[in-house]
Design an enzyme around this catalytic site. Structure first.
Site, short mmCIF file in Angstrom:
data_model
loop_
_atom_site.label_atom_id
_atom_site.label_comp_id
_atom_site.label_asym_id
_atom_site.label_seq_id
_atom_site.Cartn_x
_atom_site.Cartn_y
_atom_site.Cartn_z
N ASN A 291 32.09 47.00 51.59
CA ASN A 291 33.26 47.79 51.95
C ASN A 291 33.49 48.90 50.92
O ASN A 291 33.03 48.81 49.77
CB ASN A 291 34.50 46.88 52.00
CG ASN A 291 35.73 47.60 52.53
OD1 ASN A 291 35.62 48.49 53.38
ND2 ASN A 291 36.90 47.23 52.04
N ASP B 257 39.29 37.20 50.37
CA ASP B 257 40.36 37.78 49.55
C ASP B 257 40.32 39.29 49.73
O ASP B 257 39.37 39.95 49.27
CB ASP B 257 40.17 37.41 48.07
CG ASP B 257 40.27 35.92 47.84
OD1 ASP B 257 41.13 35.29 48.46
OD2 ASP B 257 39.48 35.39 47.03
N LEU B 258 41.32 39.83 50.37
CA LEU B 258 41.33 41.24 50.75
C LEU B 258 41.08 42.15 49.55
O LEU B 258 41.83 42.12 48.57
CB LEU B 258 42.66 41.59 51.42
CG LEU B 258 42.80 43.03 51.93
CD1 LEU B 258 41.76 43.33 52.99
CD2 LEU B 258 44.20 43.27 52.46
N ASP B 259 40.04 42.98 49.66
CA ASP B 259 39.69 43.99 48.64
C ASP B 259 39.49 43.38 47.26
O ASP B 259 39.68 44.06 46.24
CB ASP B 259 40.77 45.09 48.58
CG ASP B 259 40.80 45.93 49.83
OD1 ASP B 259 39.77 45.99 50.54
OD2 ASP B 259 41.85 46.54 50.12
N GLU B 260 39.11 42.12 47.18
CA GLU B 260 38.91 41.48 45.88
C GLU B 260 37.53 40.87 45.75
O GLU B 260 37.30 40.03 44.88
CB GLU B 260 39.99 40.42 45.65
CG GLU B 260 41.40 41.00 45.54
CD GLU B 260 42.45 39.94 45.22
OE1 GLU B 260 42.06 38.81 44.89
OE2 GLU B 260 43.65 40.26 45.29
#
Length: 288
Positions: free
Chosen positions: A194, A230-233
């Site tokens: 991403n 884990d969103l954007d992690e």
């Protein structure tokens, strides 16, 4: 190392990780030498925090992959290795997922056509129709896969079917504005990259560049990472920033930010496709 004749020479990339201990490099390179291998690039890293050893080797040899793999198997078992052997430069089958923003998609398709990134774009998958003309221009199949709250589960099932049917090895979220479910993240673990804006401080939600402008930020940037639940992690592959000042408008920040995003994503995709990225827990080892 034994010199290798140009005739019928094959080029392979060996990547591995294992508990760190003496003798790993000697054992691996010994096998390659025994099979007429000439090492053209070798990088290693030992992580003292996890006591894990990482290695990437490019080798030119007249020996085929099956024979090398059979020879490496006992070494891998002895050292408890996670490893893989890939053909150097082989285009990685890829799906690029998009919504409406064109900058990252255009950059990836241009670089792929120019031979700058070793990927083969099997399809562009989008939840809007806006970028179909761009995919058509590059003669890449465009698949419209709309997503709503009611259809999200079915859309993700269709994505998995496409990954399997098209023999896809990598999924790139090139400003795809949908959150993947935990189940999909788990199923495609280590295979989804991403790109997102990363500011100091971080701005979430709508119009992040305008939020950044309102707060007078001095740095704008982008982060490319593997997708997890884990969103954007997820584990970070690459980051970059641009310095800005009070004279920049919000629109100029958008332009600069998009430029950083496309560069960072392109580097992350290229390094992944060249088998230069190894997972190290929540981090990555990137052999540039």
């Amino acid at each position: 190392m034994t010199s290798v004749s140009n005739e019928s020479t094959q080029h392979w990339v060996l990547t591995l990780s294992c508990p760190d201990r003496p003798g790993i490099v000697h054992a691996v390179t010994g096998v390659l030498a025994q099979h007429n291998g000439n090492i053209t690039e070798s990088q290693q890293f030992g992580d003292p925090l996890t006591n894990t050893f990482f290695m990437r080797v490019e080798v030119a040899t007249t020996t085929d992959a099956n024979r090398i793999s059979v020879a490496l198997a006992p070494v891998a078992e002895e050292f408890d290795m996670t490893w893989r052997l890939d053909a150097a430069g082989r285009p990685v089958r890829t799906i690029i997922m998009v919504s409406k923003a064109a900058h990252c998609l255009n950059d990836l398709l241009f670089r792929q056509r120019a031979g700058d990134i070793p990927i083969e774009v099997a399809a562009v998958v989008a939840n809007h129709m806006d970028l179909k003309p761009l995919a058509d221009f590059y003669e890449v199949p465009f698949i419209y896969l709309p997503v709503s709250k009611e259809t999200k589960t079915e859309a993700e099932r269709e994505l998995v079917r496409l990954v399997n049917d098209l023999d896809v090895e990598l999924v790139v979220l090139a400003r795809y504005m949908q959150i993947l479910s935990d189940e999909l993240c788990s199923e495609l673990s280590g295979r989804v990259i991403n790109i997102h804006h990363s500011f100091l401080p971080s701005f979430k939600g709508a119009k992040p560049y305008h939020q950044a402008h309102a707060r007078g930020v001095k740095l704008i940037g982008a982060t490319s990472h593997y997708v997890t639940g884990d969103l954007d992690e997820g584990p970070i592959i690459e980051q970059d920033v641009e310095r800005v000042d009070h004279g920049r408008s919000a629109e100029e920040l958008v332009t600069l930010g998009q430029d950083v995003e496309r560069r960072v994503l392109a580097r992350a995709v290229r390094w992944h496709a060249e088998h230069r990225v190894l997972l190290n827990g929540q981090r990555t080892v990137v052999f540039k």
